[in-house]
Design an enzyme around this catalytic site. Structure first.
Site, mmCIF file in Angstrom:
data_model
loop_
_atom_site.group_PDB
_atom_site.id
_atom_site.type_symbol
_atom_site.label_atom_id
_atom_site.label_comp_id
_atom_site.label_asym_id
_atom_site.label_seq_id
_atom_site.Cartn_x
_atom_site.Cartn_y
_atom_site.Cartn_z
ATOM 1 N N ASP A 114 16.036 -3.818 39.634
ATOM 2 C CA ASP A 114 16.394 -2.932 38.528
ATOM 3 C C ASP A 114 17.348 -1.836 39.006
ATOM 4 O O ASP A 114 17.163 -1.263 40.081
ATOM 5 C CB ASP A 114 15.115 -2.308 37.965
ATOM 6 N N GLU A 166 20.761 -5.635 39.447
ATOM 7 C CA GLU A 166 21.348 -5.136 38.202
ATOM 8 C C GLU A 166 22.377 -4.077 38.581
ATOM 9 O O GLU A 166 22.035 -2.969 38.949
ATOM 10 C CB GLU A 166 20.261 -4.545 37.305
#
EC number: 3.2.1.10
Length: 589
Positions: free
Chosen positions: A215, A277
């Site tokens: 993330d 990400e």
């Protein structure tokens, strides 16, 4: 397959060829009728995922959490949130996934944790606590006329307002780029990094996971001094911090260090994949992240194509765009890989994006199915690791005409409150914001999975349960797994066919290189070629409700129609006219 020395990216890997199915655990399947999806619910549907033709599952955060940001605020990296089940339920799920021949990928949320995490509780307890430096604490810049403390800089939270929260006990601010209960971890502190690796990474490697989706993996390295951001949004006192937080000075060092930890931790020979990400990055930066020789990440998610049509100043403002803009942005996902030892991903949906048919196709009753199939044709023809998000295979669409009160997402709620406070509820800024969230809110992807047309909960929960979030009413219109599994012309059954096609031609679909646009300026036609060894793939995709003409490259007769989204009986392979929302893939050898 022949690995080309000029194209090191064609070296086969399981994680390059895999189609990865993303599961949002809260909304996937509720096994105990408490209104929340759970581990046992996921386990009960693994055969469905396998039959779709996917090879791995990625599950969004299932860790213990106050759920202020749907689990992206983690209070304990080594414990499953009790509503989702127990750690043993998760271990059983990993085992069943492996028995079915699939891989298990989990979400790694380590830019920040929850303010309920023991690390942060210790850090905020006093200025002299040994973990004080595990987070970013700063004194106020000063005090306003009312005596309120002023944040240390002008950084804006991604969820609206200041990126700083004042702590009354120690009279200092802490940095949190997301919501106030998600304090950013200080990666400059080596003890902090070691604790992250051991707790968030090592624990799950020891229990058999095959990879991590990382993330906001570009945000770990902040520029020293945390200076004010340049003013690009004149209408706000808070500005995007990206120049000082994204792809920062030590980011590659940190990823190399974590990659080394992973390689040293795994003793059974399995190859762990990592997908970062990385919202925005130059091609050169993407290559630095994903070069196999640098040992940072296996691949990355870039947002160039999903941010098309949104303002760089504030994503919840829509701006006009044309098909050409989207074509160019989509190619940014993979063109940097050509002739390197890097790798990329292909996706249109995830838990942070709306439904792709509404966003990039036509979700009208007339064209929903055919445009959904067109997007599938596009995705299976592009090079990189393909990701499919739950419900995408059903052709799910955005919910319609929901009032602001029905939105659940903290990003929507915080930005709504910030705009209301700064500009007013009836302002033009608010009108633009409401128009934007109707199209691009994250909530569109987060409604419960539509398993059947059973009232009132579409098979997600039992009929007497109350789901944690409202259902999209479209489950009553045939957009559900049970109805679609029985319909040979459904989006679901087409996705199965499309994934079979991708696997059968994986050399050129997955590993194809030398991508070139054909007729880039065309406002309705998305057309391109790419190659692998002696093969050439040509795609002609009609992104409009009109019939349009196209030409085969060099008018070559060697191209054979291999795949498309209209029934083969309705398609004249020699025709050079595409029906509305028709897509064709030709291959020459």
């Amino acid at each position: 397959m022949t690995i080309s020395s000029a194209h090191p990216e064609t070296e086969p890997k399981w994680w390059k060829e895999a189609t990865i199915y993303q599961i949002y655990p809260a909304s996937f399947k509720d096994s105990n009728n408490d209104g929340w999806g759970d581990m046992k619910g996921i386990a009960s549907k693994l055969e469905y995922i396998k039959e779709l033709g996917t090879d791995a599952i990625w599950i969004s955060p299932f860790y213990d959490s106050p759920q202020d940001d749907m689990g992206y605020d983690i209070a304990n990296y080594e414990k499953v949130w009790p509503t989702y089940g127990t750690n043993e339920d998760c271990f059983a799920l990993i085992e069943k996934t492996h028995k079915l021949g699939m891989k298990f990928i989990t979400d790694l949320v380590i830019n920040h944790c929850s303010s309920e995490h023991e690390w942060f509780k210790e850090s905020r307890s006093s200025k002299t606590n040994p973990k004080r430096d595990w987070f970013f604490w700063r004194p106020p810049k000063g005090y306003d006329a009312e005596g309120k403390p002023i944040p240390p800089n002008n950084w804006r939270s991604y969820f609206g307002g200041s990126a700083w929260t004042f702590d009354e006990k120690t009279q200092e601010f802490y940095l949190r780029l997301f919501c106030s209960t998600q304090p950013d971890l200080n990666w400059e502190n080596e003890d902090c990094r070691k604790a992250i690796y051991e707790s968030a990474v090592g624990y799950w490697l020891d229990h058999g996971v095959d990879g991590f989706r990382i993330d906001v993996g570009s945000l770990y390295s902040k520029v020293a001094g945390l200076p004010d951001a340049p003013v690009i949004d004149e209408n706000s006192k808070w500005q995007l911090s990206d120049p000082f937080t994204m792809n920062g000075p030590r980011i590659h060092e940190f990823h190399q260090e974590m990659n080394k930890f992973i390689r040293n931790r795994v003793k059974d020979g399995r190859e762990i994949m990592t997908v970062g990400e990385m919202r925005h990055a130059t091609d050169e930066t993407k290559r630095l992240y994903t070069s196999a020789s640098r040992h940072e990440l296996s691949e990355l998610f870039n947002f160039s194509h999903t941010d098309v049509g949104t303002s760089p100043k504030f994503r919840q403002n829509l701006i006009p765009y044309e098909l050409k803009d989207w074509k160019v942005a989509l190619a940014e996902l993979f063109r940097y890989v050509n002739g390197t030892d890097c790798w990329s991903t292909i996706y249109l949906e995830n838990h942070d994006q709306p439904r792709s048919i509404t966003r990039f196709g036509d979700d009208s009753p007339k064209n929903r199915v055919i445009s959904g199939k067109l997007l599938s044709v596009l995705l299976v023809s592009l090079s990189g690791t393909l990701y499919v998000y739950q419900g995408q295979e059903l052709g799910e669409i955005n919910f319609k005409n929901w009032p602001i009160e029905k939105y659940e997402d903290v990003e929507v709620r915080n930005n709504y409150d910030a705009i209301k406070e700064e500009h007013g509820e009836n302002s033009k800024e608010m009108k633009r914001f409401l128009e934007a969230i109707a199209l691009i809110s994250r909530d569109h992807a987060r409604t419960p999975m539509q398993w059947s047309r059973e009232e009132p909960n579409a098979g997600f929960s039992g009929p007497n349960a109350k789901p944690w979030f409202y259902l999209n009413e479209s489950f009553r219109e045939g957009i559900n797994a049970e109805d679609e599994s029985k319909d040979p012309n459904s989006v679901l059954n087409f996705w199965k066919e499309a994934l079979r096609f991708r696997k059968a031609h994986k050399d050129i679909t997955v590993y194809g290189y030398d991508f070139e646009f054909i007729d880039l300026d065309n406002k309705k036609l998305f057309s391109f070629t790419k190659k692998y060894d002696n093969k050439t793939l040509f795609a002609a995709l009609n992104f409009s409700s009109d019939s349009i003409d196209f030409t085969i490259p060099n008018n070559s007769s060697s191209f054979k129609l291999e795949f498309g989204n209209y029934p083969r009986s309705e398609v004249d392979a020699s025709s050079r006219t595409l029906k509305p929302w028709e897509g064709r893939i030709y291959i020459s050898e």
